[in-house]
Write a protein that holds these residues in place. Sequence first.
Motif, PDB file in Angstrom:
ATOM      1  N   ARG A 245       7.862  -3.515  -6.880  1.00 23.78           N
ATOM      2  CA  ARG A 245       9.022  -3.890  -6.193  1.00 23.78           C
ATOM      3  C   ARG A 245       9.179  -5.227  -6.069  1.00 23.78           C
ATOM      4  N   PHE A 246      10.544  -5.828  -5.771  1.00 26.98           N
ATOM      5  CA  PHE A 246      10.868  -7.213  -5.792  1.00 26.98           C
ATOM      6  C   PHE A 246      11.003  -7.581  -4.259  1.00 26.98           C
ATOM      7  N   LEU A 247      10.711  -8.835  -3.968  1.00 31.16           N
ATOM      8  CA  LEU A 247      10.817  -9.413  -2.684  1.00 31.16           C
ATOM      9  C   LEU A 247      11.875 -10.172  -2.752  1.00 31.16           C
ATOM     10  N   VAL A 248      13.127  -9.989  -2.252  1.00 32.10           N
ATOM     11  CA  VAL A 248      14.174 -10.794  -2.496  1.00 32.10           C
ATOM     12  C   VAL A 248      14.759 -11.287  -0.972  1.00 32.10           C
ATOM     13  N   SER A 249      15.550 -12.293  -1.181  1.00 30.37           N
ATOM     14  CA  SER A 249      16.345 -13.029  -0.238  1.00 30.37           C
ATOM     15  C   SER A 249      17.807 -13.302  -0.070  1.00 30.37           C
ATOM     16  N   ASP A 250      18.634 -13.097   1.017  1.00 33.61           N
ATOM     17  CA  ASP A 250      19.839 -13.253   0.961  1.00 33.61           C
ATOM     18  C   ASP A 250      20.189 -14.342   1.634  1.00 33.61           C
ATOM     19  N   GLY A 251      19.112 -15.067   2.182  1.00 37.69           N
ATOM     20  CA  GLY A 251      19.528 -16.486   2.939  1.00 37.69           C
ATOM     21  C   GLY A 251      19.264 -16.060   4.363  1.00 37.69           C
ATOM     22  N   LEU A 265      13.686  -0.865   0.812  1.00 32.38           N
ATOM     23  CA  LEU A 265      12.439  -0.148   1.153  1.00 32.38           C
ATOM     24  C   LEU A 265      12.233  -0.690   2.790  1.00 32.38           C
ATOM     25  N   TRP A 266      12.642  -1.944   2.895  1.00 32.64           N
ATOM     26  CA  TRP A 266      12.519  -2.592   4.390  1.00 32.64           C
ATOM     27  C   TRP A 266      13.519  -3.960   4.260  1.00 32.64           C
ATOM     28  N   THR A 267      13.730  -4.446   5.402  1.00 33.33           N
ATOM     29  CA  THR A 267      14.184  -5.652   5.464  1.00 33.33           C
ATOM     30  C   THR A 267      13.526  -6.283   6.790  1.00 33.33           C
ATOM     31  N   ALA A 268      13.240  -7.510   6.718  1.00 37.32           N
ATOM     32  CA  ALA A 268      12.708  -8.543   7.805  1.00 37.32           C
ATOM     33  C   ALA A 268      13.674  -9.491   8.186  1.00 37.32           C
ATOM     34  N   GLU A 269      14.700  -9.248   9.012  1.00 37.39           N
ATOM     35  CA  GLU A 269      15.445 -10.412   9.485  1.00 37.39           C
ATOM     36  C   GLU A 269      14.632 -11.781  10.077  1.00 37.39           C
ATOM     37  N   GLY A 270      15.303 -12.865   9.517  1.00 31.09           N
ATOM     38  CA  GLY A 270      14.931 -14.179   9.677  1.00 31.09           C
ATOM     39  C   GLY A 270      13.611 -14.507   8.832  1.00 31.09           C
ATOM     40  N   LYS A 271      13.208 -13.658   8.011  1.00 33.24           N
ATOM     41  CA  LYS A 271      12.009 -14.028   7.233  1.00 33.24           C
ATOM     42  C   LYS A 271      12.081 -14.426   5.858  1.00 33.24           C
ATOM     43  N   GLN A 272      13.489 -14.786   5.638  1.00 35.21           N
ATOM     44  CA  GLN A 272      13.467 -15.440   4.241  1.00 35.21           C
ATOM     45  C   GLN A 272      12.805 -16.582   4.064  1.00 35.21           C
ATOM     46  N   SER A 273      12.314 -16.800   2.721  1.00 40.25           N
ATOM     47  CA  SER A 273      11.427 -18.006   2.470  1.00 40.25           C
ATOM     48  C   SER A 273      11.115 -17.933   0.928  1.00 40.25           C
ATOM     49  N   ALA A 274      11.102 -18.991   0.354  1.00 43.84           N
ATOM     50  CA  ALA A 274      10.870 -19.086  -1.125  1.00 43.84           C
ATOM     51  C   ALA A 274       9.326 -19.311  -1.255  1.00 43.84           C
ATOM     52  N   LEU A 276       6.434 -17.436  -1.042  1.00 42.02           N
ATOM     53  CA  LEU A 276       5.910 -16.169  -0.743  1.00 42.02           C
ATOM     54  C   LEU A 276       4.623 -16.005  -1.872  1.00 42.02           C
ATOM     55  N   ALA A 277       3.491 -15.093  -1.468  1.00 43.82           N
ATOM     56  CA  ALA A 277       2.621 -14.492  -2.306  1.00 43.82           C
ATOM     57  C   ALA A 277       2.391 -13.123  -1.781  1.00 43.82           C
ATOM     58  N   THR A 278       1.984 -12.306  -2.763  1.00 38.49           N
ATOM     59  CA  THR A 278       1.631 -10.823  -2.495  1.00 38.49           C
ATOM     60  C   THR A 278       0.314 -10.577  -3.504  1.00 38.49           C
ATOM     61  N   ASP A 279      -0.430  -9.541  -2.534  1.00 36.16           N
ATOM     62  CA  ASP A 279      -1.372  -8.913  -3.274  1.00 36.16           C
ATOM     63  C   ASP A 279      -1.369  -7.208  -3.562  1.00 36.16           C
ATOM     64  N   GLY A 280      -0.008  -6.873  -3.126  1.00 32.50           N
ATOM     65  CA  GLY A 280       0.253  -5.381  -3.309  1.00 32.50           C
ATOM     66  C   GLY A 280      -0.099  -4.858  -1.977  1.00 32.50           C
ATOM     67  N   ARG A 281      -0.547  -5.484  -1.019  1.00 34.53           N
ATOM     68  CA  ARG A 281      -1.032  -4.754   0.268  1.00 34.53           C
ATOM     69  C   ARG A 281      -0.285  -5.574   1.289  1.00 34.53           C
ATOM     70  N   ARG A 282      -0.269  -6.908   1.238  1.00 37.86           N
ATOM     71  CA  ARG A 282       0.309  -7.823   2.082  1.00 37.86           C
ATOM     72  C   ARG A 282       1.548  -8.863   1.428  1.00 37.86           C
ATOM     73  N   VAL A 283       2.348  -9.289   2.180  1.00 41.52           N
ATOM     74  CA  VAL A 283       3.286 -10.323   1.627  1.00 41.52           C
ATOM     75  C   VAL A 283       2.635 -11.679   2.468  1.00 41.52           C
ATOM     76  N   TYR A 284       2.395 -12.483   1.917  1.00 43.88           N
ATOM     77  CA  TYR A 284       1.989 -13.824   2.734  1.00 43.88           C
ATOM     78  C   TYR A 284       3.201 -14.866   2.549  1.00 43.88           C
ATOM     79  N   ARG A 285       3.794 -15.189   3.636  1.00 40.65           N
ATOM     80  CA  ARG A 285       4.990 -15.888   3.758  1.00 40.65           C
ATOM     81  C   ARG A 285       4.770 -17.386   4.625  1.00 40.65           C
TER      82      ARG A 285
END
Length: 362
Positions: A245-251, A265-274, A276-285
């Motif tokens: 999966r890609f983790l993408v931002s639209d601003g 798969l899902w969208t988190a409003e207001g969570k855009q950020s350059a 990021l890290a991910t271990d495949g279980r969590r996204v660290y923002r």
Amino acid sequence: MYVFSALCTVLVLALAPGGWDHAGFDAEDSYYNPDESQINAGTIGDLTQRWSVALREKGGACGGPSAPLISGGAGGSVIATDERGISSYRAMTGRLAWQFDWDDPDDSSTPSMAVSGDVLVAANSDCNSMSDPDGRIVALDLATGRVRWRIASPFPVASFVVDKGVVVVSGTSPSDEQMTVAYRAADGRELWRKPRHEASGVSANGRILLVKGRSTTAVAIGTGVPLWAHKRIWYAESATPAADRFLVSDGTALTALRASDGAMLWTAEGKQSALLATDGRRVYRAAERTVEALDVHTGRRLWWRQLPVIAGQPVRAGGLVYTGGPVLNAATGSVVATVEGSQVAAGGRLFTVSRQRLTVLE
């Protein structure tokens, strides 16, 4: 609690069995080292210095130090940028192996770098022209620093990714239309180009995202052939280590896309950020003074931590999340140590860049 102080930015890189070939550990920019286990909450306070070298300086230089790359594991090289160009050091001893100088350090930005096979590929841009800046791409022999090939780009390099033996650069300027070009890493031969397309510097197992107008297309990095498309503008910030999966931002939001077909798969409003890290279980923002973990499957917040300092690029290794200050427990977000700057851990070592010095702790 262990505290490693630095007044300047600390950039840390580590010794993984296969090396640290990209700025984000892998072409996915996951910033996750799954092989690290020695540096953890119980051992981070026991680290001591193994070696340290001064990085080259030049008054008026445009570029400077950045996080180094590791090639070849414990017996390999530590490759670091400096104000004159790029230097390679023996990983075990810190002995200088080779150095490469920019023709004009005063007009050469800090390069993006990645290792592909037996070459180091570096790309950067002019610093002094506002209306018509150019870029450059150079491939250096990993063992000797000898130039294998070089390309003068008519546009500045704003985006850079290397995967599957292919280098993709993208950029624009007031005098140059938006352009994305792919080259073969082994010899610099052009493979494909797409005018008016903007690339993101992330590859999910050979898939990259290009934006043109109001749409985003996934293409194969080796051929530029389209794989799927959306009538949305998305920029890839990271991809999971499994490249599913890609983790993408639209601003305005952070969105997870299935890499194979682009399904949302899902969208988190207001969570855009350059950052990021991910271990495949969590996204660290990271954003401003906060770091949070989101469930990679749902986008639901799992924990949140307010920091006393501006957070840096999150890095996940050894059950820890390094944030540029507090070091957090990856599962809970609790603070287990403080290490100022940006950190990456692997193979039981930390490679740090601070105050124009490259230092190894173990």
